[in-house]
Each structure stands twice: as C-alpha cells, then as structure tokens.
Design a protein around this motif. Sequence first.
Motif, short mmCIF file in Angstrom:
data_model
loop_
_atom_site.label_atom_id
_atom_site.label_comp_id
_atom_site.label_asym_id
_atom_site.label_seq_id
_atom_site.Cartn_x
_atom_site.Cartn_y
_atom_site.Cartn_z
N LEU A 271 8.46 -5.45 14.05
CA LEU A 271 8.45 -4.44 12.98
C LEU A 271 8.42 -5.10 11.61
CD1 LEU A 271 10.98 -1.75 14.28
CD2 LEU A 271 8.49 -1.78 14.46
N SER A 272 9.09 -6.24 11.50
CA SER A 272 9.11 -6.93 10.23
C SER A 272 7.71 -7.45 9.86
CB SER A 272 10.16 -8.05 10.31
OG SER A 272 9.91 -9.02 9.35
N GLY A 273 6.95 -7.92 10.88
CA GLY A 273 5.57 -8.35 10.63
C GLY A 273 4.71 -7.18 10.16
N LEU A 274 4.83 -6.06 10.86
CA LEU A 274 4.08 -4.87 10.46
C LEU A 274 4.51 -4.42 9.06
CD1 LEU A 274 2.23 -2.44 10.93
CD2 LEU A 274 4.04 -1.39 12.31
N GLY A 275 5.81 -4.50 8.80
CA GLY A 275 6.33 -4.10 7.49
C GLY A 275 5.77 -4.97 6.38
N LYS A 276 5.56 -6.24 6.69
CA LYS A 276 5.01 -7.15 5.67
C LYS A 276 3.60 -6.71 5.27
CE LYS A 276 6.95 -11.06 4.91
NZ LYS A 276 7.75 -12.16 5.46
N VAL A 277 2.79 -6.35 6.26
CA VAL A 277 1.45 -5.85 5.94
C VAL A 277 1.57 -4.59 5.10
CG1 VAL A 277 -0.69 -4.88 6.90
CG2 VAL A 277 0.43 -6.83 8.04
N LYS A 278 2.44 -3.68 5.56
CA LYS A 278 2.54 -2.39 4.88
C LYS A 278 3.01 -2.52 3.43
CE LYS A 278 4.48 1.09 6.89
NZ LYS A 278 3.53 2.05 6.27
N THR A 279 3.98 -3.40 3.19
CA THR A 279 4.44 -3.57 1.80
C THR A 279 3.28 -3.91 0.90
OG1 THR A 279 5.89 -5.16 2.89
CG2 THR A 279 6.47 -4.55 0.63
N ASN A 280 2.30 -4.62 1.45
CA ASN A 280 1.21 -5.10 0.61
C ASN A 280 0.00 -4.17 0.56
OD1 ASN A 280 2.00 -7.85 -0.44
ND2 ASN A 280 2.57 -8.00 1.71
N VAL A 281 -0.06 -3.18 1.45
CA VAL A 281 -1.22 -2.29 1.39
C VAL A 281 -0.88 -0.83 1.10
CG1 VAL A 281 -2.66 -3.74 2.86
CG2 VAL A 281 -1.39 -1.87 3.88
N ASP A 282 0.32 -0.39 1.44
CA ASP A 282 0.66 0.99 1.07
C ASP A 282 2.04 0.98 0.45
OD1 ASP A 282 2.81 1.66 3.07
OD2 ASP A 282 1.19 1.43 4.54
N SER A 283 2.45 2.14 -0.03
CA SER A 283 3.77 2.19 -0.66
C SER A 283 4.65 3.23 0.01
CB SER A 283 3.61 2.47 -2.16
OG SER A 283 2.90 1.40 -2.75
N GLY A 284 4.47 3.36 1.31
CA GLY A 284 5.38 4.21 2.07
C GLY A 284 4.97 5.68 2.11
N ALA A 285 5.72 6.43 2.93
CA ALA A 285 5.44 7.85 3.12
C ALA A 285 6.20 8.66 2.08
CB ALA A 285 5.85 8.28 4.53
N PHE A 286 5.55 9.67 1.51
CA PHE A 286 6.15 10.61 0.53
C PHE A 286 7.53 11.04 1.05
CE2 PHE A 286 5.33 15.07 -1.53
CZ PHE A 286 6.24 14.80 -2.55
N GLU A 287 8.54 10.88 0.21
CA GLU A 287 9.91 11.16 0.67
C GLU A 287 10.12 12.63 1.02
OE1 GLU A 287 12.78 9.39 -2.02
OE2 GLU A 287 12.60 7.50 -0.91
#
Length: 385
Positions: free
Chosen positions: A258-274
């Motif tokens: 999950l941390s590997g996937l999270g690393k990609v995500k931090t750099n390409v998206d900014s998360g799901a609308f709260e």
Amino acid sequence: MIMYASRITSLPPYLFAAIDKAKQEVIKKGADVINLSIGDPDLPTPPHIVEAMKRSVSNPERHRYPSYEGMLAFRTAVAAWIKKTMKVDLNPEDEVLTLIGSKEGIAHIPLAFLNPGEVSLVPDPAYPVYNIGTILADGKPHKMPLLAENDFLPDLDAIPARVAEKAKIMFINYPNNPTSATASIKFFEEVVDFANENDVLVVHDNAYSEMTYDGYKAPSFLSVNGAKEIGVEMHSLSKTYNMTGWRIGYAIGNRDILSGLGKVKTNVDSGAFEAVQEAGIAALYGPQDCVREMNGVYKERRDALLAGLKELGFEVKPPKATFYVWTRVKGSSLDFSRMLLEKAGIVATPGVGFGEYGEGYIRFALTQPVDRINEAVERMRKLGI
Ligand SMILES: *Cc1c(COP(=O)(O)O)cnc(C)c1O
C-alpha cells in the motif's frame, strides 16, 4: 505532426467505446435499443448516502485538498466494515488506502512495482485494466487463461517456470467479471503458496464481494493465512452502493504494498474529495438493507434472463455473484453481438473484448428492468436464435 508514445499506440482499443459507437448508429436509425452491455448499476445511490453527501458538501472544511491516503475516519469505517463482513483485521492507519475508485488503484499499482519489461500475471478474459495498467507501466502482461473446464480459475501449474520467475504481480478477481465465477478459500490458499514460491505480489479485485445470491458469501482473499504478507485487495463502493459516478474505493492489506501504491498516488493525484469520503462513511456504517434489496432486484432479473436463455437453448448456470450472465455462443462473439445489435436492438458485450480466451462467449449485464430483459428474450426468440 502529433506522435503518440508507443505505450499508448500499443494499447488495445477500449472495448466499450467501440460498442457505444455501434450502439449510437443503431439508435440514430430510430431503433429501441436494450442495453445489456455495461456494468453500471441502473439503480440510484441510496438516499441516506446522498443526504450525507449534501451535508458534507456544505462544510467548507471539506473543500480543501484531502490527504493522499484518505481521511482516517473513512479508513476506520472501512476497517470496521471489513471486520464485520469478512472477519479480517486491519489497522486503519496503514492497512487501508482510500482510492478514487478501485480502477484508479488497479491502474496505478504496476507503476509502483514493475520495472520496464517485468511481468504481471493477468487473467484472460478479464476487466481490461489489469492488462492496460501493466502496459502503461512498460510491463509485460502474461495471460492466464480462465477456462470453463477449470471453473474460470487460472491454472497456476500451467504458468511456465521462466514466466513465474520474472513475474512481480498477479491480478485475480473473484467474484469475477466477466465470467461471474467465484473462488474457494482453497484456491486463494494455492495463490498464496504460488506467490511465496515465486516472490510475486497478489492484487485481488473484490469489487463484487456484496453482489451475491442464493446465500453465497464472497470471501476476502485476506482471510487466508499468509495473504496479508504478500497481497492487497481492491474494494469499491461503486457496485455495492450504486456509486459508480462518485469515484470512491479503497485498497486493503499489506502495508508495504500500500505504501508503494501510495507513493505513486501522492505524485499523480491529490486524493478523493472528502465530502465523497464522508458519503462513503455513511454507506459503510449505515443500514445495509439497501444491499440486500439490490441483490433481490438483480436476482429477479438474473432468473428472468436465465429462464429465457435456457428456453432458447443456451447453456447457462445461475451465477452465484455479480450482475453478469456469461454464456457460450455459436461462432465469433463479435459477429454474434453485432447481429444482436443490428437485428434485435440488443447490446451485449462480445467475450473477445475481454481477451482472446473470451472468444465464443457473450456477456449480458443485468442492468435493465425485468420487462426489458423479457423483451430482449422475446426479440431473440423471434430472430430464431
Ligand atoms: C466495476 C469494476 C470495478 C470498479 O471500479 P471503480 O473504479 O471502483 O468504479 C473494479 N473491478 C472490476 C472487475 C469491475 O467490474
């Protein structure tokens, strides 16, 4: 001159776009089209979830950038829901990652784990994103055929040793789209053994875990001993709560994956609308009758279609899960679906669109009311199918 990268030009055409075009042409001619092709629930999101969104969207605190891993409150709701429905313990801090729909996580995970030319093991027929995510990461998909004689489970012994050696990721998906097959705990145990022997990480797509019938309950891959050491599971609120348009899902399981996937995500998206995450919290903690009711609706449609198909001479087994009916057809699946569209105004998905081993099959999605399904059967009868 605009030149596309080869990773784009080598992508197979997105099947649903092609079908949509053919469908539009038939509609333009004035035909009454019955669309049984796309896996998008036709029923609305339950009202208590919509209300939660309305409340949340008025709160200015929700208007800012979310955290990339998702709100802790959402991840805590996920852990509680998973514990209740699947008896799996998760630490919401680092064993749950919010996704902008599970497709997003599936598409991004190869970027975190595949070096160029490395292999991922991909079922065929399958949801196209396992294959496409691999190609976009410059990886090499190796197809695992899902055959009727193996109950649409991959034959792990048939994976050549030299391929297994190079493989980094295995994708599996049960309850399965498009075949509607389910997997046993024993199969999941074999996957864990294979993963350990070959140093492969496993991504199990469990998007249809709640869409089940006749008392069947779909297990979590993570409920198998050792699975959390080597794997993650993708979940989605899309099918369970009719929320395909909201874009909310999550990944659970191994914290390093999950941390590997999270690393990609931090750099390409900014998360799901709260606000969407808060609607998700309402879905996960809220009453689950809506899920039972939905399954009741799909079951009625399933039974109508199966009864009709059986009368027309198709071989069909009632699926225990998903809203798909996967059935063998004579000849090419593309010709068959084109004929259904042009002569009967029925849109169904040719099996070959899910991969070469889908050839000879067609997929009907139960996303139309019973009377439309009966009408479709009637039209097929008139055609002499
Ligand atoms: C519908 C579907 C998904 C869900 O996608 P979301 O991005 O969560 O909407 C994932 N996997 C499969 C196999 C599906 O059919």
